[in-house]
Every structure is written in C-alpha cells, then in structure tokens.
Design an enzyme around this catalytic site. Structure first.
Site, PDB file in Angstrom:
ATOM      1  N   GLN A 195       0.850  -1.194   0.000  1.00 53.12           N
ATOM      2  CA  GLN A 195       0.000   0.000   0.000  1.00 53.12           C
ATOM      3  C   GLN A 195       0.880   1.236   0.000  1.00 53.12           C
ATOM      4  O   GLN A 195       1.641   1.465   0.942  1.00 53.12           O
ATOM      5  CB  GLN A 195      -0.893  -0.016   1.247  1.00 53.12           C
ATOM      6  N   SER A 227       5.031  -1.085   3.614  1.00 55.52           N
ATOM      7  CA  SER A 227       5.271  -2.429   4.147  1.00 55.52           C
ATOM      8  C   SER A 227       5.420  -3.453   3.034  1.00 55.52           C
ATOM      9  O   SER A 227       4.574  -3.543   2.134  1.00 55.52           O
ATOM     10  CB  SER A 227       4.120  -2.852   5.068  1.00 55.52           C
ATOM     11  N   GLU A 239      -8.231  -1.288   8.362  1.00 54.21           N
ATOM     12  CA  GLU A 239      -7.041  -1.527   9.167  1.00 54.21           C
ATOM     13  C   GLU A 239      -7.404  -1.677  10.642  1.00 54.21           C
ATOM     14  O   GLU A 239      -6.620  -2.227  11.417  1.00 54.21           O
ATOM     15  CB  GLU A 239      -6.054  -0.366   9.012  1.00 54.21           C
TER      16      GLU A 239
END
Length: 364
Positions: free
Chosen positions: A118, A153, A234
C-alpha cells in the site's frame, strides 16, 4: 455456514494439517511462510469464505475472515501484521477496480501467489494524506507517475501496489488511486532498517512510471474517498487478528516464568479484553452495513495502549530480557511496540478525531 460450525471445522482441519513455521524467523522466511499458509488455506477453501464469488470467494460475512485470522494468529502460523494486509487491500479492489481486473488479481493475493503493498505515506505526509505530492499526469492511454513513498510495508516483496497520487489540484479532491505493477520500469525499492532490526518497511521511488489507464481505481479524484474507505479496514478485522496475537504473547509471558505480579498482569489482561470487546463491536458494525467511520479511532487508541502496556510489562517482569539481549522475540517485539502509537495514525491525531468528530468538541 454459521460462525460456530466454521470455527469448529477449521480447527479440526488445522489440527490435521501441519502449517507450523520453521525455526527461521527472518523476514524472508515470514513472507514465504505467509504465502505457504495462504496457499494451503485457499486450496482447502478456508481462505475463500467471507469473500464474494466474483473474486473466487464462497460468500458469507466478514466475521468468517476474522475467525480465520484469529485461528492463524492463535497458532502462530503467520505474523499477524503481514497476514492482515489482505483485509485492507482486497475490499479496496472489490469496490474500486474494474470487475474483470479484481476477478483476475484478487485470487492471486488470497491464494498466496502474490504479495501486495500500500503506497500512501510520503516524506512529510504521513498522517496528512491531503498533502501528498506524488503526481500522476495523463498521457494518452496511460498515466505517468513520479514521486516518492515511504514506510511501504513489504514493498520489496510486492507484485502490486495500491498507490495514491495527485492528479488534480491541492487538497483531498486532487487525489486519485491506482493499482501499480511493481515490476514496471522506473520503480526503485529501498528497504529501511528499523530500530527492531526487521526491514519490513521500504522507500519506493517512482520516476516516470507509466500506468495503464485501466489501472485507475474508481474515477479521477476518488483517491481520498478510497483512502477513507480503506483505512477503517485496518482497524476492524486486522485489529481482531492483532489482539489474538497479543493474547498469545501474554500467555507466553506467563510460560516464560515472569515475576508473579498479579496487578501488572491483570492490568494487561484488562487492557486486551477491553480492546477485544471494542473490536467485537466494530466487527458487528461491519457485518451490519459494511461501513465504518471515525469511531474506529477508539479501537486504534485502545489497541496501541494495550500493546505497549503488554511489552512494558514483559520488560519489567522478565528482567534483562529486553535490555541485555541483542536478539530474541521479546526484544524485537518490544522495540516494534514503540511504534504502535505512531503507525496507522498517531495517538494524538486519533484523540483529536475522537474529540472533534465523535464528541463534537470543536477544533480547539
């Protein structure tokens, strides 16, 4: 299938299929283990529950995905942070990508064939997404993207990236979102060394990267709406997985012979239980209408508080384990927990959101 039957049958299957990780705890090994677990669960259909048939799923509510991730975390089969990325990225593709594109690519992620990332944060634009400066300019049937992302990430392992870029003027309305192939010319990925010694994050440099027009997610200017739809994910199913992992770590703290401080251990358990109860309410809200809003900032505050208190308690009750060792899970996880009140929106920003948008206390 109801939740009780799903959990029972899943546990029976996991009891008879050994998906335990190897002794290697490097990031390379964790990513390989994640792919192995997803592939096995996809082939056995467990990974398909909770997703629509249009992307290879078997239907059912998101709670089935929450249960699956919880059981994976409880057994330590995959690191919960990287496991949970699907909970952020797949709903985004389903809602915003052309249906044929989602049908083609989502099974590759769910089935362990690919890893995605992302691309939101930028240097100087962490929690303030409206100030992003990475720019995409239309050029015929393509968009040409230039800029820099940071704290991305697993970018070094990713085949795709859900990317935010500026296609219009300043502010929210000028943002658009794209699904970027990470092997496109012009992309450079540079892993970042972090305090806890795991190169999970990376910088991503984009220099004239050409993105096909059909990789635009939604319409030009939909980037902010996509981000606001993505971010609550999230803090829903992902948090459920994380809380299960932290309960595991509390059990491990006891098993490792910590000093018997009932008050300290009870406080940690109460923090985790409070976060779990709040997360359960969020799961119910997600199941009811599929939409979450600023109330998930409460979940973020509670989870970050519980995580840091757990590892502070581990440091206090296992003297020297964190301070006097250069290796070991407790040291690595303690150091990572320091970021719990920063990543995904700082604790200060979350409290401001609660004050302004939930309690209507104004801007001051």
């Amino acid at each position: 299938m109801n939740v009780t039957d799903f959990r029972r049958r899943l546990r029976d299957w996991l009891d008879t299929h050994d998906l335990s990780p190897a002794a290697d705890h490097s990031l390379d090994a964790q990513v390989a283990q994640l792919a192995r677990v997803r592939r096995a669960l996809w082939e056995a259909d467990w990974m398909r529950y909770g997703w629509p048939a249009e992307v290879g799923g078997l239907g059912g509510g998101a709670v089935l995905r929450a249960v699956l991730g919880e059981e994976v975390a409880r057994r330590g089969l995959a690191e919960p942070g990287i496991w949970s990325l699907v909970e952020v990225l797949v709903p985004t593709l389903i809602d915003y990508a052309p249906p044929a594109l989602a049908a083609d690519l989502v099974p590759r992620l769910l089935g362990g064939e690919e890893q995605w990332c992302q691309g939101f944060s930028e240097p100087g634009s962490g929690s303030d997404l409206a100030s992003l400066s990475t720019r995409a300019v239309r050029d015929g049937e393509h968009w040409v993207v230039s800029g820099q992302k940071v704290w991305t990430s697993l970018a070094q392992y990713a085949a795709r990236c859900v990317l935010l870029a500026r296609t219009g003027g300043p502010g929210h309305a000028g943002l658009s979102a794209f699904l970027l192939d990470m092997d496109t010319p012009g992309i450079t990925v540079r892993p970042l060394r972090t305090l806890h010694g795991v190169d999970e994050f990376a910088e991503v440099f984009l220099d004239g990267v050409r993105v096909p027009g059909d990789r635009l997610l939604g319409a030009p200017g939909d980037g902010w709406r996509l981000a606001m739809d993505l971010l609550p994910h999230e803090r829903s199913t992902c948090f459920w997985h994380r809380i299960a992992h932290l309960h595991n770590r509390l059990d491990r703290l006891l098993a490792d012979g910590c000093e018997p401080d009932a008050d300290a251990l009870g406080t940690v358990w109460l923090d985790l239980h409070t976060a779990r109860c709040r997360s359960a309410r969020t799961q119910r809200s997600l199941a009811a209408d599929g939409r979450l809003g600023p109330e998930t900032s409460v979940d973020k505050i509670l989870l970050a508080t519980a995580e840091q208190r757990l590892y502070d308690t581990a440091r206090d009750l296992l003297p020297g384990t964190v301070e006097l060792s250069d290796t070991g899970a407790w040291r690595t996880e303690y150091l990572y927990s320091r970021a719990a009140t920063v990543y995904g929106g700082t604790a200060e920003i979350q409290r401001n959101i609660v004050a302004r948008r939930l309690l209507d206390l104004g801007k001051e």
